[in-house]
Scaffold this active site. Structure first.
Site, PDB file in Angstrom:
ATOM      1  CG  MET A 204     -42.975   4.424 -36.535  1.00 27.88           C
ATOM      2  SD  MET A 204     -42.988   5.043 -34.635  1.00 27.88           S
ATOM      3  CE  MET A 204     -43.401   3.362 -34.094  1.00 27.88           C
TER       4      MET A 204
ATOM      5  CG  HIS B 204     -43.655  -1.244 -43.501  1.00 23.91           C
ATOM      6  ND1 HIS B 204     -42.823  -2.105 -42.653  1.00 23.91           N
ATOM      7  CD2 HIS B 204     -44.000  -0.158 -42.774  1.00 23.91           C
ATOM      8  CE1 HIS B 204     -42.854  -1.488 -41.505  1.00 23.91           C
ATOM      9  NE2 HIS B 204     -43.766  -0.319 -41.434  1.00 23.91           N
TER      10      HIS B 204
HETATM   11  O1  PAF Z   1     -48.005   2.729 -37.642  1.00 16.36           O
HETATM   12  C1  PAF Z   1     -46.891   3.314 -37.297  1.00 16.36           C
HETATM   13  O2  PAF Z   1     -45.783   2.892 -37.764  1.00 16.36           O
HETATM   14  C2  PAF Z   1     -46.980   4.748 -36.490  1.00 16.36           C
HETATM   15  O3  PAF Z   1     -47.678   4.602 -35.432  1.00 16.36           O
HETATM   16  C3  PAF Z   1     -47.191   5.989 -37.465  1.00 16.36           C
HETATM   17  C4  PAF Z   1     -48.447   5.867 -37.966  1.00 16.36           C
HETATM   18  C5  PAF Z   1     -45.973   6.127 -38.614  1.00 16.36           C
HETATM   19  C6  PAF Z   1     -46.866   7.191 -36.813  1.00 16.36           C
HETATM   20  O4  PAF Z   1     -45.593   7.353 -36.146  1.00 16.36           O
END
Ligand code: PAF
Length: 283
Positions: free
Chosen positions: A30, A37
């Protein structure tokens, strides 16, 4: 790095890679990217020649009183980080691209038994929104593997279950949580913490880790351990939604002989709702 806003651009590029016989790894996010990340992208590299990252703040997984509008959006910094990480493709669609019709009327994915417990009990509809958007994204990207952080342990299990039950041709891989030096799990929502709240935030991991150590040293009174964990967080100024010891394979309340456990918590402080978990191996 290629950037696709439209699904047609994404599909075109993916088709070319597939034709060349290249494996594709996918990291859905997101945005508001951080080192956690980064570790997902690095893990993705080990599985495929091509790495696709999506940035999409999914309205369907936010409740009416949650932080969809306020969710931190940092597209420029995100793009820069992904370039540095040598990501092959960023997919950053608008809401209308993913939900061309009324969101409330879209086909949706439910995972009974897992979606209404723990975080699901406090965020009705949240995991339906997650499972639905992840299914859509997996259908668009058609990766060989998709990677998710273990910080969102329940989310990871729900996605794994949906992929198996719906026969999706993808391997779902969990990646260990990235932590700050003081133990706090990295999360975009850490941005909501004031300096004072940030100073007590490591108590979440500390409480989880104490419980893990107690279990690994032979403690079996889980009710008592859960109460102690809850109290430790309350004493730190948190409002815990839950502090729970569960079977790590099912998220059920552990049976007598269960060995592979997970201690999970969600706790609110100020504007933030933070979640974290640790695995524990009962002796
Ligand atoms: O973990 C997240 O950032 C969100 O829940 C995801 C998996 C991208 C789904 O929108």
């Amino acid at each position: 790095m290629n950037t696709a806003i439209r699904t047609s651009q994404l599909r075109e590029r993916i088709a070319a890679w597939r034709k060349a016989g290249e494996r594709i790894a996918f990291v859905p996010t997101m945005g508001n990217l951080h080192a956690g990340h980064g570790s997902l992208v690095q893990a993705a590299r080990a599985h495929a020649q091509r790495v696709v990252v999506s940035i999409f703040v999914n309205p369907l997984q936010f409740g009416p009183n949650e932080d969809f509008a306020a969710y931190p959006r940092t597209p420029e910094a995100d793009r820069e980080l992904l370039r540095t990480l040598q990501v092959d493709m960023l997919f950053a669609p608008e809401v209308e691209e993913i939900y061309p019709r009324d969101q409330q009327l879209t086909a949706r994915v439910h995972v009974p038994g897992l979606e209404d417990i723990l975080c699901g009990a406090f965020r009705p509809g949240h995991f339906m929104g997650v499972a639905t958007v992840v299914t859509k994204l997996l259908n668009l990207v058609q990766p060989d593997v998709a990677l998710f952080g273990e910080k969102d342990f329940q989310q990871l299990m729900i996605i794994q279950r949906a992929a198996i039950d719906l026969c999706m041709p993808v391997e779902i891989i969990g990646v260990p949580t990235t932590r700050e030096p003081d133990g706090l799990a990295m999360s975009s929502r850490n941005r909501y913490l004031t300096a004072e709240q940030r100073a007590v935030a490591p108590r979440i991991f500390a409480a989880l880790d104490r419980t893990r150590a107690a279990i690994e040293n032979g403690a079996r009174n889980f009710d008592e351990l859960e109460q102690e964990g809850t109290k430790a967080l309350q004493d730190g100024g948190f409002r815990p939604d839950y502090f729970a010891i569960r079977d790590a394979n099912t998220l059920d309340i552990p049976s007598e002989g269960a060995r592979d456990l997970v201690v999970l918590t969600a706790a609110r402080i100020g504007r933030a709702r933070l979640i974290d978990n640790v695995r524990a191996r009962a002796s």
